[in-house]
Write a protein that holds these residues in place. Sequence first.
Motif, PDB file in Angstrom:
ATOM      1  N   TYR A   1      -2.908  -0.270  -8.440  1.00 45.51           N
ATOM      2  CA  TYR A   1      -3.181   1.140  -8.232  1.00 45.51           C
ATOM      3  C   TYR A   1      -5.102   0.750  -8.045  1.00 45.51           C
ATOM      4  CZ  TYR A   1       1.805   1.692  -9.696  1.00 45.51           C
ATOM      5  OH  TYR A   1       3.151   1.915  -9.207  1.00 45.51           O
TER       6      TYR A   1
ATOM      7  N   THR B   1      -7.217   2.124  -5.776  1.00 45.11           N
ATOM      8  CA  THR B   1      -7.776   2.862  -4.100  1.00 45.11           C
ATOM      9  C   THR B   1      -8.930   2.727  -3.518  1.00 45.11           C
ATOM     10  OG1 THR B   1      -6.772   4.555  -5.464  1.00 45.11           O
ATOM     11  CG2 THR B   1      -7.928   5.706  -3.869  1.00 45.11           C
TER      12      THR B   1
ATOM     13  N   PHE C   1      -5.554  12.984  -7.579  1.00 40.92           N
ATOM     14  CA  PHE C   1      -3.939  12.360  -8.050  1.00 40.92           C
ATOM     15  C   PHE C   1      -3.170  12.280  -8.699  1.00 40.92           C
ATOM     16  CE2 PHE C   1      -8.074  10.446  -9.298  1.00 40.92           C
ATOM     17  CZ  PHE C   1      -7.748  10.185 -10.971  1.00 40.92           C
TER      18      PHE C   1
ATOM     19  N   ARG D   1      -2.168   5.039 -11.107  1.00 47.56           N
ATOM     20  CA  ARG D   1      -2.717   5.979 -10.303  1.00 47.56           C
ATOM     21  C   ARG D   1      -2.685   5.806  -8.538  1.00 47.56           C
ATOM     22  NH1 ARG D   1      -9.148   6.879 -12.703  1.00 47.56           N
ATOM     23  NH2 ARG D   1      -8.345   8.009 -14.907  1.00 47.56           N
ATOM     24  N   GLU D   2      -1.971   6.999  -7.866  1.00 44.40           N
ATOM     25  CA  GLU D   2      -1.542   7.244  -6.830  1.00 44.40           C
ATOM     26  C   GLU D   2      -2.104   8.680  -6.336  1.00 44.40           C
ATOM     27  OE1 GLU D   2       2.540   5.574  -6.342  1.00 44.40           O
ATOM     28  OE2 GLU D   2       3.264   6.564  -8.156  1.00 44.40           O
TER      29      GLU D   2
ATOM     30  N   SER E   1      -2.334  10.127  -3.534  1.00 44.82           N
ATOM     31  CA  SER E   1      -4.067  10.748  -3.754  1.00 44.82           C
ATOM     32  C   SER E   1      -3.922  11.615  -2.646  1.00 44.82           C
ATOM     33  CB  SER E   1      -4.901   9.306  -3.388  1.00 44.82           C
ATOM     34  OG  SER E   1      -4.677   8.202  -4.303  1.00 44.82           O
TER      35      SER E   1
ATOM     36  N   THR F   1      -4.019   3.959  -1.534  1.00 43.10           N
ATOM     37  CA  THR F   1      -4.265   3.228  -3.035  1.00 43.10           C
ATOM     38  C   THR F   1      -2.745   1.611  -2.027  1.00 43.10           C
ATOM     39  OG1 THR F   1      -3.763   4.793  -4.475  1.00 43.10           O
ATOM     40  CG2 THR F   1      -3.018   3.248  -5.077  1.00 43.10           C
TER      41      THR F   1
ATOM     42  N   TRP G   1       0.678  -1.094   0.030  1.00 40.93           N
ATOM     43  CA  TRP G   1       0.004   0.085   0.103  1.00 40.93           C
ATOM     44  C   TRP G   1       1.275   0.973   0.328  1.00 40.93           C
ATOM     45  CZ3 TRP G   1      -5.265  -0.473   0.054  1.00 40.93           C
ATOM     46  CH2 TRP G   1      -6.187  -1.334   0.324  1.00 40.93           C
ATOM     47  N   ASP G   2       0.401   2.358  -0.788  1.00 43.32           N
ATOM     48  CA  ASP G   2       0.831   3.615  -0.577  1.00 43.32           C
ATOM     49  C   ASP G   2       0.091   4.649  -0.518  1.00 43.32           C
ATOM     50  OD1 ASP G   2       0.449   4.068  -3.484  1.00 43.32           O
ATOM     51  OD2 ASP G   2       2.301   4.150  -4.056  1.00 43.32           O
ATOM     52  N   ASP G   3       0.772   5.966  -0.396  1.00 45.63           N
ATOM     53  CA  ASP G   3       0.627   7.323  -0.908  1.00 45.63           C
ATOM     54  C   ASP G   3      -1.328   7.561  -0.344  1.00 45.63           C
ATOM     55  OD1 ASP G   3       2.374   7.546  -1.978  1.00 45.63           O
ATOM     56  OD2 ASP G   3       2.230   8.472  -3.837  1.00 45.63           O
TER      57      ASP G   3
ATOM     58  N   PHE H   1      -1.222  -0.771  -4.076  1.00 45.43           N
ATOM     59  CA  PHE H   1      -0.040  -0.383  -5.456  1.00 45.43           C
ATOM     60  C   PHE H   1       0.022  -1.475  -6.272  1.00 45.43           C
ATOM     61  CE2 PHE H   1       3.406  -0.135  -2.414  1.00 45.43           C
ATOM     62  CZ  PHE H   1       3.737  -0.894  -3.121  1.00 45.43           C
TER      63      PHE H   1
END
Length: 511
Positions: free
Chosen positions: A167, A169, A211, A195-196, A198, A161, A143-145, A163
Amino acid sequence: MAQNQPEWGAWRHWGDQKDGTYHNPIIPSDYSDLDCIRVGDTYYAISSTFQFSPGMIILESKDLVNWKICGHAVSDLTQISDELSWKKMNRYGKGIWAGSLRHHKNRFYLFFGTPDEGYFMTSAAKAEGPWEPLTPLLREPGWDDCSAIWDEQGKGYFIGTHFADGYKTYLFNISADGKSIDRPSARLVNAGSGREASKLIKVKDWYYLVFSEHKPDKGRYVMAKRSRTITGPYAEEKQLALTSQEAMEPNQGGIVPGKDGKWYFLTHHGSGDWSGRIVSLLPITWIKDWPIIGTVVGDSIGTMTWEGKMPYTHSDGYTLARSDEFNAPVMAQQWEWNYQPRNDKYSLRERKGWLRLKAFKPLKNNELLTAGNTLTQRCFRTSKNEMIVKLDVSRMASGQRSGLCHFSEQHATLGVAQEGSTRWIEYRKNGAVLKGDALTGSTIWLRSVWGLEGKATFSYSLDGKKYTSFGEPYALAWGYYRGDRIGIYCFNNEAEKGSVDVDYAQHTIEK
């Protein structure tokens, strides 16, 4: 205002021009993965720190252009994982990634993710801290962002997100205190095309999911979805800015209201080179309730803006610290250790006005990237940069290496080596070694000079006045998603023995 577009990295003017205008970049240094909020008449921004400690740097500004370091939110990275300690040093390119800073009911909340360990949060009454110990929110890799928001009734929502799964969300419910995620409440709100980055914001009657998106044929650019309700559906979608590949794709940041009644996007440039992901401030134009970023092209999309009017005038005391006399009882905020340091191996108290670095064995002999307690700070990409450190090497021991370094996935060092009772000048570049003259005195000055082109030259002095060049020029480098850093190192290949005292680090830049 005419847009005088410089060649990337060749800018001669940046930041506050002291005539009511500013030039981008406003910070020509590696402050990546930004978020930004306004609290009263003050702005706060955060930037990711990966494996460096203390983690998640916090900046403060009154005008969105002139910034100072406010503090760090994570004092001990081993709260995340022991892999981030000097014992293991196993999170290059990982560690603390992008986060989200929010202010709710007179309290600051910070949410962030690490790609291996999941999501964490902390909170504080003041941005400078003290910050609470980390609370794990989701102990899952991939997971990220992330971002968070509370509605008018105080109900909390968290967005993140995945990933590792295309990706995707998701929007989650969170507790009012931000300390727990309702995992089964996940709602899919976005997916696809890298897409990240966010961010969830509310402006007037709209909730916006801002994003970045990446496509191989276009690069990375800023997008938004919107909904009248926080839970969606986020059916409407729009690209807010062109890729601006010539400007290294400004793409991730925070949208904030200015004190001049206008709106702004504090963003990093994201393609990556030796200077890292530097910072620019772009104007926002609201068109049909969409926040169009930068200079408006036609009537519906934005592009990179290189100049603008100052949103507000307040520069007093707001500058990013670089130099250090080591007179304070605690480490100055511009410094970050490579990984969580070994606290018993440095001291600002044992010799007043000096930093004492005590040597111990690296995980692998003579490898800077595995040596604990390397002290670093960000480089700047300006016309001229100079770092000078003054060292007392009289306490060094056999097997020890100490000095000045440029630090990335690649690296170069100029310092002092000792075997037995003999000391000498030593230059290292990615494992190659150049041995210099014997050193008989106890004091040495080490210097690195670099400019916009990113070529550093090392030199040393025995009197602090006359410098002798040594070693070949070193091309500063990008690595592990970070720009080049300047640092001070101290390790011993043979034993836990010896130390070096640092009188000062003088880091000057020329606009």
